[in-house]
Structure formats: C-alpha cells, structure tokens
Design a protein around this motif. Structure first.
Motif, PDB file in Angstrom:
ATOM      1  N   ALA A  64       8.511  -5.664  -3.698  1.00 45.35           N
ATOM      2  CA  ALA A  64       9.162  -4.458  -3.460  1.00 45.35           C
ATOM      3  C   ALA A  64      10.418  -4.270  -4.061  1.00 45.35           C
ATOM      4  CB  ALA A  64       9.854  -4.070  -2.223  1.00 45.35           C
ATOM      5  N   THR A  93       2.386   1.983  -2.793  1.00 35.71           N
ATOM      6  CA  THR A  93       2.217   0.755  -2.844  1.00 35.71           C
ATOM      7  C   THR A  93       1.726   0.794  -4.449  1.00 35.71           C
ATOM      8  OG1 THR A  93       2.495  -0.144  -0.603  1.00 35.71           O
ATOM      9  CG2 THR A  93       1.465  -1.439  -2.195  1.00 35.71           C
ATOM     10  N   LYS A 114      10.200   2.505  -3.689  1.00 28.38           N
ATOM     11  CA  LYS A 114      10.743   3.256  -2.498  1.00 28.38           C
ATOM     12  C   LYS A 114      11.268   4.386  -3.158  1.00 28.38           C
ATOM     13  CE  LYS A 114      12.260   4.639   2.125  1.00 28.38           C
ATOM     14  NZ  LYS A 114      11.074   5.740   1.510  1.00 28.38           N
ATOM     15  N   SER A 156       6.495   7.440  -4.615  1.00 24.66           N
ATOM     16  CA  SER A 156       6.847   6.475  -3.880  1.00 24.66           C
ATOM     17  C   SER A 156       5.347   5.532  -2.861  1.00 24.66           C
ATOM     18  CB  SER A 156       7.418   6.819  -2.446  1.00 24.66           C
ATOM     19  OG  SER A 156       8.921   7.257  -2.660  1.00 24.66           O
ATOM     20  N   HIS A 160       1.413   5.678   2.086  1.00 25.55           N
ATOM     21  CA  HIS A 160       0.978   5.324   3.275  1.00 25.55           C
ATOM     22  C   HIS A 160       0.090   6.004   4.247  1.00 25.55           C
ATOM     23  CE1 HIS A 160       1.751   3.299   6.964  1.00 25.55           C
ATOM     24  NE2 HIS A 160       2.466   4.622   7.936  1.00 25.55           N
ATOM     25  N   ARG A 190       5.393  -2.589  -3.148  1.00 22.67           N
ATOM     26  CA  ARG A 190       6.190  -1.603  -2.592  1.00 22.67           C
ATOM     27  C   ARG A 190       6.891  -0.853  -3.224  1.00 22.67           C
ATOM     28  NH1 ARG A 190       5.020  -5.087   1.530  1.00 22.67           N
ATOM     29  NH2 ARG A 190       7.948  -5.324   1.386  1.00 22.67           N
TER      30      ARG A 190
END
Lengths: 110, 113
Positions: A9, A85, A107, A83, A38, A105
């Motif tokens: 991440a 994965t 962000k 943003s 997501h 992941r």
C-alpha cells in the motif's frame, strides 16, 4: 505461485510520484497492468511484451525486465483519479491460466 | 475495448442453493475467463474456456462449479450448492484479440446467507 507486488500500500499527495513493483518466481513472457477502483472491475492499463520494453500511457508508464522476472509501474505527478488497487497480471507459460499479482493499494490525497 | 456485460449485478442466495451467473460479450469471442474476488482480496482465477471447452481450471474450481456456453453467445458459471465462503464478486473476462490481456465485465456480487 502468484507474482508478488510491492509495496502493499502507498499513500501519496497529489503531484507526487510512485513506483509499484511486480516480481515473479517463474518466467514472465508478458506482463499486463490493471487498476481497480473500489467496487468496480479491474481495468486494463497496458501490456509489456518484450524484455526491457517500456511503455507509457499519459503519466503512467511501465518497464519489464525479463531476466529479473520483474515489472515496474511508474506513476508520475499523481492525480486523485489514480487512487485504486493496481495489479500486475500474466498468463502462466504453457497454460491458459491467468494469474494476478498480490495487488498494491494506492491512495492519492489532495 | 471489447465490452462484456454480466447479470445479475447482485445475487443473494441461501446456502445450499444453486446459482447461475451470466456473462454476455458484445462481440464474438472465443476465450472466456471467470474470476472470483473475495472482498478486499486478490483476484483469483477460476477457469478459462476456449472454443466451447474448458482449457484450464484452478484448484478452486471443484465439482460444485461448472461453465457452459448454452447458446453460442451467453457464457454461464453455475455453482451447484452454494456455501457461505462462495460469497464474493465474480468477474467474467474476455481475452484481447492480439494478446492475453483481460477485459472484465462489471461483475456479479454473490452473497450467500
């Protein structure tokens, strides 16, 4: 065995750069990169077919080192829309089995 | 980019029931794949299907799973007797025409209660 991605991440500020790595214990003949937001399906970003090949897509590019059985995805000047994965993927040599990496992941914060 | 649709978008079923998930490519394709993704986890290969036959299946794809192309266009995944652990997103994908990249449908969220 699925390809292992690193880092697991990462959190960035808008405008920062990131590198995502994908390593395989078995030979890679081609590598594909995907982004999954997501609640959505993975979306194909780009393919790397030859050893050492580097491809670009806007500010997202990738490289493929066949000898090291590795690929890296480079995100430069990240945007909020980056943003999600990220997965690398590949077809297992000599099979019809498609394998995805462990995922990273990402962000991006404003 | 090839397009794939999946129905239903969300299926709720009771443990032990049979479910059929459907995948419809917009144009003709010979290679189909099914994947499973448990919430927050990796994308897992289930089965690949070429020219109306299974070409490869994973260890997850046991006897309770089957795939068919009943009418030459729709592509279905059947789970015969669902278990709680079958709850996941199920994605259908088609292979790119020139290489092996995958183009995914929007997925079916299966909830087994």
């Amino acid at each position: 065995q699925q390809p292992v991605q690193s880092p697991q991440a990462v959190i960035l500020r808008e405008g920062e750069d990131a590198v995502i790595n994908c390593s395989s214990s078995k030979a890679l003949y081609s590598v594909h990169w995907y982004r999954q937001k997501h609640g959505e399906a993975p979306v194909f970003l780009m393919i790397l077919l030859k050893g050492g090949e580097q491809k670009g897509h806007d500010k997202i590019s990738a490289s493929f080192n066949e000898k090291k059985q590795q690929s890296s995805l480079y995100l430069t000047a990240s945007q909020l829309s980056y943003s999600g994965t990220y997965f690398c993927g590949t077809l297992r040599g000599g099979t019809y089995k498609y394998i995805f990496g462990t995922g990273t992941r990402l962000k991006v914060l404003a | 980019e090839p397009e794939v649709t999946q129905t239903p978008s969300h299926q709720v079923t009771q443990m032990g029931q049979e479910v059929i998930l459907r995948c419809v490519p917009i144009s003709n394709h010979l290679y189909f794949y099914w994947y499973r993704q448990i919430l927050g986890q990796k994308v897992e290969f289930l089965v690949s299907f070429y020219n109306n036959e299974i070409s490869e299946k994973s260890e997850i794809f046991d006897d309770q799973f089957s795939v068919e192309r009943p009418d030459g266009s729709n592509f279905t995944l059947k789970i015969r007797s669902t278990k709680l652990e079958d709850s996941a997103m199920y994605f259908c994908a088609i292979r790119g025409r020139e290489n092996d990249e995958q183009y995914f449908g929007p997925g079916t969220r299966l909830t087994v209660t």
